[in-house]
Write a protein that holds these residues in place. Sequence first.
Motif, mmCIF file in Angstrom:
data_model
loop_
_atom_site.group_PDB
_atom_site.id
_atom_site.type_symbol
_atom_site.label_atom_id
_atom_site.label_comp_id
_atom_site.label_asym_id
_atom_site.label_seq_id
_atom_site.Cartn_x
_atom_site.Cartn_y
_atom_site.Cartn_z
ATOM 1 N N CYS A 61 0.920 -1.297 0.140
ATOM 2 C CA CYS A 61 0.022 0.080 -0.103
ATOM 3 C C CYS A 61 0.817 1.161 -0.134
ATOM 4 O O CYS A 61 1.968 1.164 0.698
ATOM 5 C CB CYS A 61 -0.866 0.098 1.054
ATOM 6 N N CYS A 64 -1.583 3.142 3.618
ATOM 7 C CA CYS A 64 -0.806 2.849 5.038
ATOM 8 C C CYS A 64 0.478 2.189 4.828
ATOM 9 O O CYS A 64 0.779 1.248 4.719
ATOM 10 C CB CYS A 64 -2.067 1.906 5.589
ATOM 11 N N HIS A 68 2.211 -2.557 7.093
ATOM 12 C CA HIS A 68 2.718 -3.797 6.745
ATOM 13 C C HIS A 68 4.163 -4.350 6.943
ATOM 14 O O HIS A 68 4.399 -5.326 7.251
ATOM 15 C CB HIS A 68 2.288 -4.041 5.037
ATOM 16 N N PRO A 477 -4.549 1.813 10.654
ATOM 17 C CA PRO A 477 -5.508 3.037 10.658
ATOM 18 C C PRO A 477 -6.983 2.380 10.279
ATOM 19 O O PRO A 477 -8.221 2.825 10.766
ATOM 20 C CB PRO A 477 -5.245 3.967 9.551
ATOM 21 N N ARG A 478 -7.010 1.507 9.143
ATOM 22 C CA ARG A 478 -8.206 1.139 8.997
ATOM 23 C C ARG A 478 -8.859 -0.195 9.593
ATOM 24 O O ARG A 478 -9.916 -0.882 9.550
ATOM 25 C CB ARG A 478 -8.332 0.504 7.372
ATOM 26 N N PRO A 500 -7.284 -5.172 7.082
ATOM 27 C CA PRO A 500 -8.505 -4.429 7.711
ATOM 28 C C PRO A 500 -9.576 -4.365 6.750
ATOM 29 O O PRO A 500 -10.669 -4.645 6.821
ATOM 30 C CB PRO A 500 -8.004 -3.067 8.153
ATOM 31 N N SER A 501 -9.094 -3.917 5.397
ATOM 32 C CA SER A 501 -10.000 -3.525 4.556
ATOM 33 C C SER A 501 -10.481 -4.782 3.679
ATOM 34 O O SER A 501 -11.792 -4.772 3.306
ATOM 35 C CB SER A 501 -9.438 -2.977 3.259
ATOM 36 N N CYS A 545 -9.496 0.691 1.602
ATOM 37 C CA CYS A 545 -8.246 0.637 0.690
ATOM 38 C C CYS A 545 -7.990 -0.834 0.111
ATOM 39 O O CYS A 545 -7.832 -1.678 0.690
ATOM 40 C CB CYS A 545 -7.022 0.783 1.608
ATOM 41 N N CYS A 548 -4.644 -2.810 -0.420
ATOM 42 C CA CYS A 548 -4.380 -3.603 0.940
ATOM 43 C C CYS A 548 -5.291 -4.685 0.789
ATOM 44 O O CYS A 548 -4.620 -5.849 1.015
ATOM 45 C CB CYS A 548 -4.571 -2.762 2.170
#
Length: 566
Positions: A61, A64, A68, A477-478, A500-501, A545, A548
């Motif tokens: 990404c 973010c 990772h 963040p996500r 997360p996404s 995102c 991601c």
Amino acid sequence: MARKITVDPLTRIEGHLRIDVEVERGKIRDAWASAQMWRGIEVILKGRDPKDAWAFTQRICGVCTTVHAITSVRAVENALQMEIPLNAQYVRNIILAAHAMQDHIVHFYQLSALDWVDVVSALKADPRKTASLAQSFSPWPGNSVTRFREIKEKIKALVESGQLGPFANGYWGHPAMKLPPEVNLLAVSHYLEALEYQYKADQVVALFGGKNPHIQTVVVGGVALAINPDNEATLNIERLMWAKELLLKLRDFVHQVYLIDVCAIGALYADWLRYGAGVTNYLAVPDMPLDSKGTRFDLPGGTIFNGDFSTVVPIKSFDDPYFRDNVAECITHSWYDGDWTRHPWEEETVPHYTDFQPNGKYSWSKAPRFKGKPMQVGPLAQVLVGYALGHEATKKWVDYAVDKVSKIAGTKVPLSALHSTPGRHLARAIRASILADLALKHLDLLVKNIGQGDLEIYTPPKFPKGVQKGVGFHEAPRGTLSHWIVIEDGRIKNYQAVVPSTWNVSPRDSAGNRGPYEASLIDNPVADPERPLEVLRTVHSFDPCIACAVHVLNPQKQEIVRVKAL
Ligand code: NFE
Ligand code: MG
């Protein structure tokens, strides 16, 4: 009769997302979320040195940009059961807090505020009234009549020039836009100020990460950031003090501008507090470790099912079996070969594209599940889990924000209103407010530890023969990000990123349960099917995102586009 709307691509997000909805009598009846690209980073990692994985995964990404890398080294450290020096924990924590603040600020102002704020309407605002309204909300020194006059002139010049720049293509004048002109002017002013403050957060990331985006200072076993208070080339007192100055400015912006604006917009769109809840199972992982092992944390993690706080179960350490044993991914509706639900260590990633089949396979995203259930992840999950666990800082900022929303709305807004589209924005601003304090706390902890003479930054990893399995997690963040690694004889045998996404954009699973984006769209109003602003509002509130989520490679390796760089 139901009308089908396809939004593709959905913009002001990262990556390629297609949303299909069926609208009947002005309301959404059904929804599909489809991730439209596949990246294959997990496949590229096979056979490589686990110490290199962070450098590859970080390229998943461009938004973010740190997460990772941090999660990858945590996965390897977990597989080797390593402890890392305290300084390394603090440095990583400061990076992640600064990055998250940058990300949350940009998400609200640049990526989603224009779903709620009508820039053109700001031209009707009275700068004097705007200033007195803004001053009634917050002591922020930027809220002056002079500033609002200047901003109004700027918008006027933009509109008259016919070149709206970043404000082109908005849904200006849409019937769902409800803010008074003064609030629109206030928001545009803060939109522009946010650009300066997100940059300060990036500077902090670069101070500790070597560069930004894509930090260079994480390594398996610690950080590659030499510390010597008296050396110009290392992390020294001067740089630590520079970081403090930046973090103090950032804290004031987050507390006095970002959080307040989200409260005001949430209050003025109080009717939206009933839309967008969707999946009310929540998952967050603890983060900002306070010890070398990862058993004590400053950010809380755990699960809640069906929005019921009494079901809360904490996740207590990097090794907690409650997290490690209960995550699985399902591919019934995903463009991968087969139809299974597997634990990440047992997964494979074999692409199998079928085109969009609403009842079959329709997304590159897998469907992650926790104890078989779809989970919503993100700041809202972390804030609700923290509240249910009695986490002090979370309680303080949630109570403050809910009270602020109630005051501006002129009616008592219940905590349950957080299960909503504006609730996700509010939770993100609450989390940023907590992080603004924690970033400074961890900087102080680092300075104190260095002051005691501890300059350790690295423990060398040792890879034994045989198989080791590890999971690294991070509250990005996500939301909840986890990397799962299987190492054999010092090489990567399997690597899976459950992102997360991916949790939130998830398609249906084998039992037909919709993912969080899909579920959150049901019953949302759509005033004008030609301009589906409401769909954007709810999907943007998750901060998608897709880069991601489906970690640019066409499965047939065809050339997609040829670009001539001049
Ligand atoms: Ni590409 Fe990311 C974050 C991760 S995706 S932005 O935060 O991991 O959900
Ligand atoms: Mg994955």
